[in-house]
Design a protein around this motif. Structure first.
Motif, short mmCIF file in Angstrom:
data_model
loop_
_atom_site.label_atom_id
_atom_site.label_comp_id
_atom_site.label_asym_id
_atom_site.label_seq_id
_atom_site.Cartn_x
_atom_site.Cartn_y
_atom_site.Cartn_z
N PRO A 95 0.75 -1.26 -0.10
CA PRO A 95 -0.43 -0.56 -0.06
C PRO A 95 0.62 1.02 -0.24
O PRO A 95 0.86 2.83 -0.16
CB PRO A 95 -0.74 -0.38 1.69
N ASP A 96 1.85 0.60 0.70
CA ASP A 96 3.00 2.70 1.04
C ASP A 96 3.77 2.24 -0.54
O ASP A 96 4.94 4.06 -0.86
CB ASP A 96 3.90 2.63 2.07
N GLY A 97 3.99 1.81 -1.28
CA GLY A 97 4.80 1.13 -1.97
C GLY A 97 4.85 1.88 -3.54
O GLY A 97 3.26 2.68 -3.73
N ASN A 98 6.36 2.87 -4.30
CA ASN A 98 5.60 3.41 -5.37
C ASN A 98 6.35 2.65 -6.73
O ASN A 98 6.22 3.40 -7.80
CB ASN A 98 6.42 4.49 -4.96
N ILE A 99 6.71 1.79 -6.25
CA ILE A 99 7.31 0.60 -7.52
C ILE A 99 5.58 -0.10 -8.15
O ILE A 99 5.54 -1.19 -7.58
CB ILE A 99 8.17 -0.16 -7.46
N LYS A 100 5.70 0.01 -9.10
CA LYS A 100 4.07 -0.13 -9.23
C LYS A 100 4.79 -0.68 -10.88
O LYS A 100 2.93 -2.01 -11.05
CB LYS A 100 3.18 0.71 -9.49
N ASP A 154 9.70 1.22 -13.31
CA ASP A 154 9.89 1.99 -12.17
C ASP A 154 11.13 0.51 -11.30
O ASP A 154 11.59 1.34 -10.92
CB ASP A 154 8.44 2.23 -11.62
N ALA A 155 10.15 -0.85 -12.09
CA ALA A 155 10.96 -2.04 -11.41
C ALA A 155 12.60 -1.85 -11.98
O ALA A 155 13.89 -1.46 -11.44
CB ALA A 155 10.81 -2.77 -10.88
N THR A 214 19.16 2.43 -10.37
CA THR A 214 19.91 3.02 -9.62
C THR A 214 20.17 2.46 -8.69
O THR A 214 21.38 3.26 -7.58
CB THR A 214 19.14 4.09 -9.56
N THR A 215 19.68 1.57 -7.89
CA THR A 215 20.38 0.49 -7.33
C THR A 215 21.51 0.39 -7.35
O THR A 215 22.73 0.40 -6.56
CB THR A 215 19.57 -0.55 -6.67
N MET A 216 21.82 -0.71 -8.30
CA MET A 216 23.09 -1.02 -8.53
C MET A 216 24.21 -0.64 -8.93
O MET A 216 25.59 -0.39 -8.65
CB MET A 216 22.73 -2.04 -10.06
N ASP A 247 13.48 8.45 -5.84
CA ASP A 247 12.31 8.89 -6.46
C ASP A 247 11.61 7.10 -6.10
O ASP A 247 10.07 7.65 -6.27
CB ASP A 247 12.13 9.42 -7.60
N HIS A 248 12.05 6.12 -6.44
CA HIS A 248 11.79 5.12 -6.39
C HIS A 248 12.28 4.34 -5.34
O HIS A 248 13.61 4.45 -4.95
CB HIS A 248 11.35 4.12 -7.69
#
Length: 253
Positions: free
Chosen positions: A144-149, A153-154, A160-162, A169-170
């Protein structure tokens, strides 16, 4: 000796089929995530394919264990393979089968001598980006609080994570999603270190080749100089021996 030959033959013949099964696993894992509205039969088929692929890798580990001559040493040196085989049995989660399959594919890739480091690193990057994106989407989509939909986005979040950029932003909000983020960050740092070390090793090798060539040329010049000095000394000694002989001949005359 015969077992070692049999094990080597088994690994050589099963390498490509196992990689092919890994690609099949990738498709089976991705379909229910990319298409959440897929029918129950499709989801069950993908689930069965995932277990079959994991079973193939588990069978490969068992066969290699049987064929090896020193089984205790094999288990100690291939403990990561054993963990990857046992991991999905602890709790039947799709994410555990994903992790175990990635580990097993990575171990088999390291055995392949014809796969170069650059190819392995590139494959690891693509695999981590793809599976990281799918995994985080599967656990964050219903949060419910996630912004990777969406898949976009994923994928953006995985990039950006790797690369440890982390725009923010996500971001994952679930515990499993954050664990995936930690894994991707550590993997990205490790792969970056491998690439940097590989480039540095290439430059060092080039410098060493140039240094060896320079030393070879210097040694050749030194030997040539010594030969010239020896020839000069020989010519000088011959000249000195000839001059007294000419003087005696003139006195006789």
């Amino acid at each position: 000796m015969k077992r070692a030959v049999a094990q080597e033959r088994w690994e050589r013949h099963t390498q490509r089929p196992l990689f092919g099964l890994a690609l099949v696993f990738a498709v089976a894992y991705a379909v229910p995530i990319v298409d959440p509205d897929a029918s129950a039969s499709v989801v069950e088929l993908c689930l069965a394919v995932e277990w079959v692929v994991w079973g193939a890798f588990a069978l490969d580990y068992v066969v290699r264990l049987v064929l090896t001559e020193r089984r205790g040493e094999f288990v100690r040196s291939h403990w990561l393979d054993l963990c990857a085989v046992l991991l999905p049995l602890l709790q039947p989660l799709r994410l555990l089968r994903l992790v175990s399959t990635l580990l097993l594919v990575g171990q088999r890739a390291r055995m392949a001598s014809q796969i170069r480091l650059t190819t392995y690193v590139a494959g690891a990057v693509v695999g981590l980006l793809m599976f990281g994106s799918l995994a985080v989407l599967s656990v964050e989509r219903d949060s419910p609080d996630g912004n990777i939909k969406t898949l976009g986005d994923a994928v953006w979040w995985s990039f950006t994570t790797m690369t440890t950029v982390g725009y923010g932003d996500h971001a994952p909000t679930t515990g499993v999603g954050r664990m995936l983020a930690v894994g991707l960050m550590l993997s990205g740092i490790a792969l970056l270190g491998v690439v940097t070390a590989n480039i540095a090793a290439w430059f060092i090798a080039r410098f060493e080749m140039d240094d060896v060539e320079e030393r070879r040329q210097t040694e050749a010049i030194r030997l040539l100089t010594e030969e010239v000095h020896a020839l000069r000394a020989e010519v000088a000694s011959l000249t000195a021996a000839r001059v007294p002989g000419q003087a005696r001949e003139e006195q006789v005359r």
